[in-house]
Scaffold this motif. Structure first.
Motif, PDB file in Angstrom:
ATOM      1  N   LYS A  43      -7.294   1.871 -18.338  1.00 54.75           N
ATOM      2  CA  LYS A  43      -8.724   1.550 -18.342  1.00 54.75           C
ATOM      3  C   LYS A  43      -8.986   0.250 -17.573  1.00 54.75           C
ATOM      4  O   LYS A  43      -9.769  -0.608 -18.010  1.00 54.75           O
ATOM      5  N   THR A  44      -8.338   0.123 -16.438  1.00 57.81           N
ATOM      6  CA  THR A  44      -8.374  -1.125 -15.692  1.00 57.81           C
ATOM      7  C   THR A  44      -8.657  -0.878 -14.215  1.00 57.81           C
ATOM      8  O   THR A  44      -8.109   0.057 -13.624  1.00 57.81           O
ATOM      9  N   VAL A  45      -9.496  -1.715 -13.663  1.00 56.42           N
ATOM     10  CA  VAL A  45      -9.735  -1.744 -12.223  1.00 56.42           C
ATOM     11  C   VAL A  45      -9.160  -3.051 -11.692  1.00 56.42           C
ATOM     12  O   VAL A  45      -9.371  -4.109 -12.285  1.00 56.42           O
ATOM     13  N   TYR A  46      -8.445  -2.958 -10.591  1.00 50.79           N
ATOM     14  CA  TYR A  46      -7.773  -4.119 -10.023  1.00 50.79           C
ATOM     15  C   TYR A  46      -8.404  -4.512  -8.691  1.00 50.79           C
ATOM     16  O   TYR A  46      -8.967  -3.676  -7.980  1.00 50.79           O
ATOM     17  N   LEU A  47      -8.280  -5.775  -8.376  1.00 52.02           N
ATOM     18  CA  LEU A  47      -8.591  -6.247  -7.028  1.00 52.02           C
ATOM     19  C   LEU A  47      -7.388  -7.063  -6.563  1.00 52.02           C
ATOM     20  O   LEU A  47      -7.142  -8.162  -7.058  1.00 52.02           O
ATOM     21  N   GLN A  48      -6.631  -6.479  -5.648  1.00 48.10           N
ATOM     22  CA  GLN A  48      -5.485  -7.168  -5.069  1.00 48.10           C
ATOM     23  C   GLN A  48      -5.986  -7.979  -3.883  1.00 48.10           C
ATOM     24  O   GLN A  48      -6.553  -7.435  -2.944  1.00 48.10           O
ATOM     25  N   MET A  49      -5.765  -9.276  -3.951  1.00 51.40           N
ATOM     26  CA  MET A  49      -6.205 -10.171  -2.890  1.00 51.40           C
ATOM     27  C   MET A  49      -4.989 -10.655  -2.120  1.00 51.40           C
ATOM     28  O   MET A  49      -4.074 -11.229  -2.699  1.00 51.40           O
TER      29      MET A  49
END
Length: 128
Positions: free
Chosen positions: A77-83
């Motif tokens: 239940k997670t959304v990620y933003l890889q920077m």
């Protein structure tokens, strides 16, 4: 009750990498669009990236293309933003938001007025 809780912010060096997480509750992640926004002091909120419901198509602001990647894990239940390769210009409070409206959205970078549920944000600072 819909909740979005961000984490993973902090201090990162220019050229480094950082992964932000947004844990969602109260709705089925795959069924709705989720986006990352950011706001720097004195600047307007900017849509960074979004991931659509269903097939998970991703759209990015020009400033994020080639450096940031949005993804989701329904099981977590997670959304990620890889920077990757952040610069000092990426310093901002990063917030995730969910679009729980049944309206279809035009493909493209996220717009704040399309999102009706917001997390509190996590601070990202880019400095040597």
């Amino acid at each position: 009750q819909v909740q979005l809780v961000e984490s993973g912010g902090g201090l990162v060096q220019p050229g480094g990498s950082l992964r932000l997480s947004c844990v969602a509750s109260g709705f089925t992640l795959d069924n709705f669009g989720v986006a990352w926004f950011r706001q720097a002091p004195g600047k307007e909120r900017e849509g960074v990236a979004c991931i659509s419901s269903g097939d998970g198509s991703a759209y990015y602001a020009d400033s994020a293309k080639g450096r940031f990647t949005i993804s989701r894990d329904e099981a977590k239940k997670t959304v990620y933003l890889q920077m990757k390769r952040p610069t000092p210009e990426d310093k901002a409070v990063y917030s995730c938001a969910a679009d729980l409206s049944p309206m279809a959205r035009a493909p493209g970078p996220p717009l704040p007025h399309d999102y009706d549920n917001w997390g509190r944000g996590t601070q990202v600072t880019v400095s040597p």
